[in-house]
Structure formats: structure tokens, C-alpha cells
Design an enzyme around this catalytic site. Sequence first.
Site, PDB file in Angstrom:
ATOM      1  N   ASN A 166      23.520  10.390  -0.404  1.00  0.00           N
ATOM      2  CA  ASN A 166      23.724   9.158  -1.859  1.00  0.00           C
ATOM      3  C   ASN A 166      24.273   7.929  -0.991  1.00  0.00           C
ATOM      4  O   ASN A 166      25.459   8.072  -0.886  1.00  0.00           O
ATOM      5  CB  ASN A 166      24.456   9.929  -2.737  1.00  0.00           C
ATOM      6  CG  ASN A 166      24.660   9.020  -4.113  1.00  0.00           C
ATOM      7  OD1 ASN A 166      24.069   8.149  -3.989  1.00  0.00           O
ATOM      8  ND2 ASN A 166      25.136   9.573  -5.184  1.00  0.00           N
ATOM      9  N   ASN A 170      22.598   4.247  -8.962  1.00  0.00           N
ATOM     10  CA  ASN A 170      21.445   4.625  -9.292  1.00  0.00           C
ATOM     11  C   ASN A 170      21.124   6.138  -9.514  1.00  0.00           C
ATOM     12  O   ASN A 170      20.015   6.530  -9.821  1.00  0.00           O
ATOM     13  CB  ASN A 170      20.305   4.351  -8.366  1.00  0.00           C
ATOM     14  CG  ASN A 170      20.256   4.767  -7.098  1.00  0.00           C
ATOM     15  OD1 ASN A 170      20.825   5.898  -7.093  1.00  0.00           O
ATOM     16  ND2 ASN A 170      19.701   4.088  -6.046  1.00  0.00           N
ATOM     17  N   ASP A 171      22.304   6.622  -9.735  1.00  0.00           N
ATOM     18  CA  ASP A 171      22.255   8.222  -9.830  1.00  0.00           C
ATOM     19  C   ASP A 171      21.682   8.625 -11.301  1.00  0.00           C
ATOM     20  O   ASP A 171      20.811   9.426 -11.309  1.00  0.00           O
ATOM     21  CB  ASP A 171      23.531   8.837  -9.801  1.00  0.00           C
ATOM     22  CG  ASP A 171      24.150   8.933  -8.320  1.00  0.00           C
ATOM     23  OD1 ASP A 171      23.356   8.454  -7.500  1.00  0.00           O
ATOM     24  OD2 ASP A 171      25.233   9.396  -8.158  1.00  0.00           O
ATOM     25  N   GLY A 195      21.404  12.951  -6.752  1.00  0.00           N
ATOM     26  CA  GLY A 195      21.695  11.604  -6.480  1.00  0.00           C
ATOM     27  C   GLY A 195      21.470  11.032  -5.048  1.00  0.00           C
ATOM     28  O   GLY A 195      21.875   9.845  -4.763  1.00  0.00           O
ATOM     29  N   ASP A 210      19.275   9.249  -2.131  1.00  0.00           N
ATOM     30  CA  ASP A 210      18.541   8.156  -2.430  1.00  0.00           C
ATOM     31  C   ASP A 210      17.831   7.435  -1.104  1.00  0.00           C
ATOM     32  O   ASP A 210      18.586   8.067   0.031  1.00  0.00           O
ATOM     33  CB  ASP A 210      19.067   7.126  -3.232  1.00  0.00           C
ATOM     34  CG  ASP A 210      20.460   6.691  -2.693  1.00  0.00           C
ATOM     35  OD1 ASP A 210      20.762   6.724  -1.601  1.00  0.00           O
ATOM     36  OD2 ASP A 210      21.315   6.242  -3.756  1.00  0.00           O
ATOM     37  N   ASP A 239      -0.387  16.632  -0.473  1.00  0.00           N
ATOM     38  CA  ASP A 239       0.010  17.741  -1.071  1.00  0.00           C
ATOM     39  C   ASP A 239      -1.097  18.437  -1.669  1.00  0.00           C
ATOM     40  O   ASP A 239      -2.139  17.959  -2.080  1.00  0.00           O
ATOM     41  CB  ASP A 239       0.838  17.576  -2.256  1.00  0.00           C
ATOM     42  CG  ASP A 239       1.662  18.807  -2.883  1.00  0.00           C
ATOM     43  OD1 ASP A 239       2.313  19.442  -2.516  1.00  0.00           O
ATOM     44  OD2 ASP A 239       1.047  18.823  -4.145  1.00  0.00           O
ATOM     45  N   GLU A 288      -1.812  19.764   3.281  1.00  0.00           N
ATOM     46  CA  GLU A 288      -1.500  20.814   3.087  1.00  0.00           C
ATOM     47  C   GLU A 288      -2.615  21.818   2.782  1.00  0.00           C
ATOM     48  O   GLU A 288      -3.217  21.807   1.563  1.00  0.00           O
ATOM     49  CB  GLU A 288      -0.286  20.860   1.944  1.00  0.00           C
ATOM     50  CG  GLU A 288       0.347  22.263   1.770  1.00  0.00           C
ATOM     51  CD  GLU A 288       1.097  22.244   0.327  1.00  0.00           C
ATOM     52  OE1 GLU A 288       2.214  22.954   0.355  1.00  0.00           O
ATOM     53  OE2 GLU A 288       0.715  21.367  -0.557  1.00  0.00           O
TER      54      GLU A 288
END
Length: 612
Positions: free
Chosen positions: A131, A136-137, A157, A159, A329, A358
Site C-alpha cells: 500500500n 486511495n484505500d 489497500g 496499489d 483469463d 489461461e
Amino acid sequence: MKKTLMTLGLGLMMATASATTISRIDPTDWYVGMKDPSLQLMVYGKDVKNVKKVTTDYPGVKVDSVVRLDSPNYLLVYLNLQDAKAGQMTLNFDGKKVRYTLKNRAMRGEDHKGFSNADVLYLLMPDRFANGNPKNDVVKGMRDQACDRTKPSLRHGGDLAGIEQHLDYFTNLGITALWFTPILENDWPNDHGVNSSYHGYATTDYYKVDPRFGSNAEYKQLIDECHKRGLKVVMDMIFNHCSDYHPWNLDPPSKDWFNNPNYGLQTSYKLTPVLDPYASDVDKRETVDGWFVPSMPDLNQRNPHLMRYLIQNSEWWIETVGIDGIRMDTYPYADRKAMAHWMEVLDTEYPNFNTVGETWVTEPAYTAAWQKDSKLSTMNSYLKTVMDFSFYDKLSQAKHEETDDWWKGLNRIYNSLCYDYLYADPSHVLAFIENHDTDRFLGNGKDSTALKQALALLLTINRIPQLYYGTEVLMNGTKEVTDGNVRKDFPGGFAGDTHNCFSPEGRTKAENGMFAWLSKLLHWRQGNEIISKGRQTQFIPYKGVYVIARQYQGHTVLTILNGKRSSNELQVSRYAEVIGHHTEARNVITGSSVSLASNIKLQPREALVVEF
């Protein structure tokens, strides 16, 4: 269900007011000089479908067509930019004028170099790594207002700023590429405080970094800083599904934008029907057209307008922030023909770029059929790199076994790699021992002996290796209770952490030992053409000892694994074809001399990598 369209001001300036509004255009801007000069603009706005005419007088730009969808709040405008130069063009929607920015490309498509088997990818989850910006949490106005590190399934949190602050950690470790789980906006509410979209796989905006991770500008800054240090960046993308809170799901552009709207069909999670020559229609439909989970609507890639949107989105991120690769994905869950078209377009525009898909099936024949130019498939996927779930699966079983049975223990690895003849290019297969969707290799233990064997093998065979964050400091966990237990916070990445694994002083003796061992192997691997270009020879495990040789231009590397939990020895004479006349080798970890004149003594479960 009605929705309020999101407003994105990038590149837009409204010049007049009328009953029809234009709140957004995707892509937010575009680039001139692409090999394909066509551009799709998705225009959002209340009743924008009623616009009668779209024009522009910008030099070199032509309006090819305007497509009206089922919803009144979308309009597709197709432009031709064949002779256009960079600048601000004005689009005229029945007298409403909108500015749109055309940019010059930072480099030619051919100059975008993707990752290869000379690289080592390091997979991390931004929310769980570090973090760097506590401000920006929690972001005002977003649906999820929770940030609670005590809950394994809520946001913690982490980033982009936290990742950037620890770039030296990656270079000290010795990896060469970073793969982040998705960083795009997931404006999705948490489920009564027990589950949220911290993982990033429920996209609500394909053109915007999630504000709790940072901004588009911060993402580009991070990538630029990575490039300065010789680190590549791989972007995780999802074309199979989006979030149920995406504007498309709240107000579908057309009736066929999604497969089985309103969670009309759950996917079977069975991927074999996609390639099965005898598959029934119902089995194929349940695989490809079903929703992955109830909160992730299944996108219909057979809709050409949707697929064009997704293709342009991947090109936009390559051009805008300079990513070095894409990890796609749930690859086989999307429409096979449409995904092949996407890869063909990218391969034409960026011939030296790389994408890995994947493909979660543990049979090599299935995986190999998805690779570009495979002779096992009636359709060319154009997908250069596939993921080796067979290697992961066999290794996960072998670590618990001690036997000379030909189908168990290290024989499982041998029996998996012997099918490399199925691959069009084995050097474009990504191998791993764990990731964010699996148990940690260590389970709930801390024994590094088997882990070192797995890593020695992973980093010396003919594969693109992928590590998972924290393995180097013995992070463990299983999915038995929740996925969050294999996605723990990296120690030292968050305020208040008393345990800091980013520095030698903060690590335990065992953690420092593991970090030093792996770092030595990784730095030795960097630029080592024996590993990236060398011929591979493997020997059937003999009396519990498994040997793989890599040879290139007179140099040889031997990876020697003792599969027994007791002392053992390598019978040197059996490997004369790769040892030749040499009587001495060097241990790549310790630098010490290893005699090849007599049998080599091996400690229980020892992993030995030597070169001569």
C-alpha cells in the site's frame, strides 16, 4: 433495469446542448499510423441512437458507417483514418460538436517486444502486495466502501504506488517481468462485508484503472519505471465476462451483447467440449455460453461490434501505456473463432508481442491444441503462448511421493515433458508451480527442500517460468477455507507490519536463505542462452534421481533432483552422453566445484544445478 451512464471527460468537449446527450466515447482517444486504419467509436448518451447524421471535416478521416443498436443510449460510429494526422478532430452529431483526440504512436508495432522464455514472470495481486498511497484505500462514490485487512476476502489497500516503491526488490530478486492480476475498474459492492472484487476480475470500465489502485497516468508511470530497470509488464485481461455492474449489463447495447442474459445459464466449467470432435451442442453451449459466476455476465464474442470493441481495447493499452504482454483469463470459455481473430489482429499489428492464454486442463494434448500453428487443431488460434497446467498438476502430486514406480514421483514430470512433441513451440509454454487460483506449493508448511526442487526444475527447463509473489520468502496457504488464504498480504507492504520481507534485516533466517538461493538462480538465468536456446535432454528417473540437461554451443547445464527423502547418489557413467569427457562442473548456486569423475552424493530431496 435503468442506469445512469458514467461520464468520462477524456478527449471530449461538448459545444452545444440538445435533447440528445453524449456522455462518453470509447476509446477515449486513438492513434494514427496503425496498419488497420479503421476505428470503432462507441458513443454513450441518452437517446444518442436518434442522431440522424455523424460527420467530420477533419483531413484524412472518413465516416464509413453508423450503427444503431437496440438500446437508444448507444451509437457505433466507424471511421477510416487512412490518411489522418495526429490532432484534435471534431465530430458533428446533428449539430452537436464533440472533440476527439488522435495521437502519434510512441513506436512502430514491430518494436513492441513481448516476453519470452528468456524472462521470468512474477505474478502479484496489487491489492495484496503493498500500500503506497493510503488515501486511495476507500474512494468516495464507489460501491464498495470497505478496506479491512482482517478479512481475507475484502480489499486490503494495496496499489500501484506500492508496487512502484518496491521496484528495486524485484531487480534484487532477479525476475525480469511483472504480471499483475487485473487493474481495471471493478466498481462492485462487497457482499455483506465478506466478499469483494479485490481480485479485479469483474470489470466495470475497460478504459480506466481502478481508482483504488491509482490512475491511468500512474499505471503508465509505473510501466515506464519498470522499463528503466529492465522489467517488462504483462497485463491481465478478461474478454469472457465483465461485471454485472458494468454499464453494458445495466443497459445492454443489443439483445445479443451477452449470452443468456440475467444469469440464464451457468457454465459447466468443463473445457473439453470446446475441442472434442464428438462434443454435443448442449455441452459446448454450457461451456462457452454459460456465466462464470452469477455476478459476471458472459459476453458474446460472436457479436462483431462487441469483439471489435475488445480488440481495440487491447490495442489501446499497448499503445497508451506500453505493456509488454497480455495474459488472457479463462481463454477457452470465450468463443474460439472470435478469440482467434483477436490474436490474428494483434499478431499482424504487433508481430513481436506475446500473449498467454489461461487453458486450465491438465492434459498436454489439450493445451498444445490451443497454441498458434498447432497441427492438433483444425483452427489456428494464433495464440503464441499457453499455460502448462499439466506441469503444475504433476508437480503438485510428485512432491508428496517417494517411489520408483514409473507413473509416480518425479516420473510424473518426465511423463508430462515427454509430450512436448505435441507443441508447435515448447519454448512458448508458460510453466508454474502455483498461482493465485491454486494452493501455495508449501501448503501450510515451511519446508523449502521440495520447493527448491520445484524451482530448480521450473527455471531450467524449456519453458517460460512464472513465479508467484512471496514464494521467495516462504509464503504459504491453502484454499481450503477461502481463496484469500493463498492471496495474503506481502509482509512489510502495509503500515503497521512488524514483519518486513522487503529487506534482509526484516526477514527471518529461513526467509533470507530461500531468498538468497532463488535470487542466485534467477540472476544466473538472466541472459543465459543455454536456458533460453539450449537443446533439452531428459533422462527417465533412475533409482530416484531425475536429470535434465540443457546444451548450447559447447556449454552444458545439468539439473539433478533426488526424489527420495534419504541420501542418494547420481551414477555419473549413466549420463556420459551429456557429460562427455568433462570431469568437473560448477555448482551455480554456491560456485563450488563438483567432481564428475565419480558418482555424486546427493542429500535428501536435494536439487543440484551444475554447469560445465
